[in-house]
Design a protein around this motif. Structure first.
Motif, PDB file in Angstrom:
ATOM      1  N   THR A  94       0.869  -1.172   0.000  1.00  0.00           N
ATOM      2  CA  THR A  94       0.000   0.000   0.000  1.00  0.00           C
ATOM      3  C   THR A  94       0.910   1.226   0.000  1.00  0.00           C
ATOM      4  O   THR A  94       1.843   1.317   0.794  1.00  0.00           O
ATOM      5  CB  THR A  94      -0.914  -0.004   1.239  1.00  0.00           C
ATOM      6  OG1 THR A  94      -1.778  -1.133   1.159  1.00  0.00           O
ATOM      7  CG2 THR A  94      -1.749   1.249   1.301  1.00  0.00           C
ATOM      8  N   GLU A  95       0.619   2.165  -0.893  1.00  0.00           N
ATOM      9  CA  GLU A  95       1.431   3.352  -1.060  1.00  0.00           C
ATOM     10  C   GLU A  95       0.620   4.584  -0.637  1.00  0.00           C
ATOM     11  O   GLU A  95      -0.518   4.765  -1.074  1.00  0.00           O
ATOM     12  CB  GLU A  95       1.832   3.474  -2.526  1.00  0.00           C
ATOM     13  CG  GLU A  95       2.719   4.617  -2.864  1.00  0.00           C
ATOM     14  CD  GLU A  95       3.088   4.618  -4.349  1.00  0.00           C
ATOM     15  OE1 GLU A  95       3.797   5.548  -4.740  1.00  0.00           O
ATOM     16  OE2 GLU A  95       2.666   3.719  -5.094  1.00  0.00           O
ATOM     17  N   PHE A  96       1.201   5.421   0.245  1.00  0.00           N
ATOM     18  CA  PHE A  96       0.535   6.628   0.738  1.00  0.00           C
ATOM     19  C   PHE A  96       1.451   7.814   0.493  1.00  0.00           C
ATOM     20  O   PHE A  96       2.585   7.846   0.961  1.00  0.00           O
ATOM     21  CB  PHE A  96       0.223   6.493   2.229  1.00  0.00           C
ATOM     22  CG  PHE A  96      -0.574   7.637   2.792  1.00  0.00           C
ATOM     23  CD1 PHE A  96      -1.954   7.661   2.663  1.00  0.00           C
ATOM     24  CD2 PHE A  96       0.054   8.687   3.443  1.00  0.00           C
ATOM     25  CE1 PHE A  96      -2.700   8.725   3.185  1.00  0.00           C
ATOM     26  CE2 PHE A  96      -0.679   9.743   3.963  1.00  0.00           C
ATOM     27  CZ  PHE A  96      -2.056   9.764   3.829  1.00  0.00           C
ATOM     28  N   PHE A  97       0.953   8.806  -0.244  1.00  0.00           N
ATOM     29  CA  PHE A  97       1.725  10.010  -0.555  1.00  0.00           C
ATOM     30  C   PHE A  97       1.398  11.095   0.460  1.00  0.00           C
ATOM     31  O   PHE A  97       0.250  11.527   0.576  1.00  0.00           O
ATOM     32  CB  PHE A  97       1.412  10.496  -1.968  1.00  0.00           C
ATOM     33  CG  PHE A  97       2.161  11.744  -2.341  1.00  0.00           C
ATOM     34  CD1 PHE A  97       3.520  11.697  -2.616  1.00  0.00           C
ATOM     35  CD2 PHE A  97       1.517  12.964  -2.401  1.00  0.00           C
ATOM     36  CE1 PHE A  97       4.221  12.853  -2.951  1.00  0.00           C
ATOM     37  CE2 PHE A  97       2.210  14.121  -2.737  1.00  0.00           C
ATOM     38  CZ  PHE A  97       3.561  14.058  -3.010  1.00  0.00           C
ATOM     39  N   GLY A 131      -2.638  13.142   3.215  1.00  0.00           N
ATOM     40  CA  GLY A 131      -2.278  12.854   1.837  1.00  0.00           C
ATOM     41  C   GLY A 131      -3.256  11.911   1.180  1.00  0.00           C
ATOM     42  O   GLY A 131      -4.411  11.792   1.597  1.00  0.00           O
ATOM     43  N   THR A 132      -2.772  11.219   0.155  1.00  0.00           N
ATOM     44  CA  THR A 132      -3.613  10.380  -0.691  1.00  0.00           C
ATOM     45  C   THR A 132      -3.100   8.946  -0.716  1.00  0.00           C
ATOM     46  O   THR A 132      -1.894   8.724  -0.857  1.00  0.00           O
ATOM     47  CB  THR A 132      -3.620  10.938  -2.126  1.00  0.00           C
ATOM     48  OG1 THR A 132      -4.029  12.307  -2.088  1.00  0.00           O
ATOM     49  CG2 THR A 132      -4.564  10.156  -3.019  1.00  0.00           C
ATOM     50  N   VAL A 133      -4.019   8.007  -0.615  1.00  0.00           N
ATOM     51  CA  VAL A 133      -3.683   6.592  -0.797  1.00  0.00           C
ATOM     52  C   VAL A 133      -3.511   6.392  -2.300  1.00  0.00           C
ATOM     53  O   VAL A 133      -4.472   6.514  -3.061  1.00  0.00           O
ATOM     54  CB  VAL A 133      -4.778   5.661  -0.238  1.00  0.00           C
ATOM     55  CG1 VAL A 133      -4.369   4.204  -0.433  1.00  0.00           C
ATOM     56  CG2 VAL A 133      -5.061   5.957   1.227  1.00  0.00           C
ATOM     57  N   LYS A 134      -2.284   6.128  -2.739  1.00  0.00           N
ATOM     58  CA  LYS A 134      -1.994   5.986  -4.164  1.00  0.00           C
ATOM     59  C   LYS A 134      -2.282   4.579  -4.683  1.00  0.00           C
ATOM     60  O   LYS A 134      -2.625   4.408  -5.845  1.00  0.00           O
ATOM     61  CB  LYS A 134      -0.540   6.353  -4.455  1.00  0.00           C
ATOM     62  CG  LYS A 134      -0.248   7.824  -4.287  1.00  0.00           C
ATOM     63  CD  LYS A 134      -1.055   8.630  -5.285  1.00  0.00           C
ATOM     64  CE  LYS A 134      -0.658  10.088  -5.261  1.00  0.00           C
ATOM     65  NZ  LYS A 134      -1.443  10.872  -6.212  1.00  0.00           N
ATOM     66  N   PRO A 151       6.973  16.757   0.630  1.00  0.00           N
ATOM     67  CA  PRO A 151       6.257  15.538   0.276  1.00  0.00           C
ATOM     68  C   PRO A 151       7.165  14.312   0.374  1.00  0.00           C
ATOM     69  O   PRO A 151       8.375  14.398   0.174  1.00  0.00           O
ATOM     70  CB  PRO A 151       5.835  15.789  -1.178  1.00  0.00           C
ATOM     71  CG  PRO A 151       6.889  16.711  -1.713  1.00  0.00           C
ATOM     72  CD  PRO A 151       7.329  17.559  -0.550  1.00  0.00           C
ATOM     73  N   MET A 152       6.557  13.196   0.688  1.00  0.00           N
ATOM     74  CA  MET A 152       7.260  11.906   0.679  1.00  0.00           C
ATOM     75  C   MET A 152       6.216  10.801   0.565  1.00  0.00           C
ATOM     76  O   MET A 152       5.028  11.030   0.780  1.00  0.00           O
ATOM     77  CB  MET A 152       8.143  11.719   1.914  1.00  0.00           C
ATOM     78  CG  MET A 152       7.438  11.357   3.199  1.00  0.00           C
ATOM     79  SD  MET A 152       8.530  11.212   4.651  1.00  0.00           S
ATOM     80  CE  MET A 152       9.427   9.716   4.331  1.00  0.00           C
ATOM     81  N   THR A 153       6.657   9.622   0.214  1.00  0.00           N
ATOM     82  CA  THR A 153       5.778   8.466   0.082  1.00  0.00           C
ATOM     83  C   THR A 153       6.179   7.429   1.128  1.00  0.00           C
ATOM     84  O   THR A 153       7.363   7.179   1.323  1.00  0.00           O
ATOM     85  CB  THR A 153       5.873   7.861  -1.328  1.00  0.00           C
ATOM     86  OG1 THR A 153       5.509   8.857  -2.281  1.00  0.00           O
ATOM     87  CG2 THR A 153       4.957   6.669  -1.483  1.00  0.00           C
ATOM     88  N   ILE A 154       5.177   6.855   1.797  1.00  0.00           N
ATOM     89  CA  ILE A 154       5.433   5.758   2.728  1.00  0.00           C
ATOM     90  C   ILE A 154       4.706   4.517   2.230  1.00  0.00           C
ATOM     91  O   ILE A 154       3.721   4.626   1.483  1.00  0.00           O
ATOM     92  CB  ILE A 154       5.021   6.096   4.184  1.00  0.00           C
ATOM     93  CG1 ILE A 154       3.550   6.495   4.282  1.00  0.00           C
ATOM     94  CG2 ILE A 154       5.918   7.196   4.732  1.00  0.00           C
ATOM     95  CD1 ILE A 154       3.069   6.723   5.714  1.00  0.00           C
TER      96      ILE A 154
END
Length: 84
Positions: free
Chosen positions: A3-6, A22-25, A78-81
Motif C-alpha cells: 500500500t502506497e501513501f503520498f 495525503g492520498t492513498v496511491k 512531500p514523501m511516500t510511505i
C-alpha cells in the motif's frame, strides 16, 4: 501487495501524535497497519476523512493518518510511505 501513501502535509497534535495528510496511491490502509519511516516504526492509530474516523482508506482517498511512534520532525513532506 504494498500500500502506497503520498504525504502532502504533516503536523503534530498535542497529546495525540503525528498526523500525516495525503492520498492513498495504491492499496488500502487499515487501522493498526505498521510502516517504517526513517528507521522508526509507525502504527496507524486513526484514519480520518472529512472529520469522520474510519477503519480503512482505499486507493484515491484523501485522508489523515494519526501515526504513533514518530514525531513531526521524522517526516519530510512531500514523501511516500509504504505499508505491507
Amino acid at each position: 501487495m504494498k500500500t502506497e501513501f503520498f504525504i502532502e502535509d504533516v503536523f503534530q497534535i498535542p497529546d495525540k501524535g503525528c498526523v500525516v495528510v495525503g492520498t492513498v496511491k495504491s492499496g488500502t490502509v487499515y487501522k493498526g497497519m505498521a510502516t517504517n519511516i526513517n528507521g522508526k516504526q509507525a502504527i496507524v492509530e486513526e484514519i480520518m476523512i472529512f472529520h469522520k474516523t474510519l477503519q480503512m482508506a482505499k486507493t484515491g482517498d484523501y485522508c489523515g493518518l494519526l501515526l504513533k511512534g514518530i514525531e513531526e520532525s521524522d517526516i519530510s513532506s512531500p514523501m511516500t510511505i509504504y505499508f505491507e
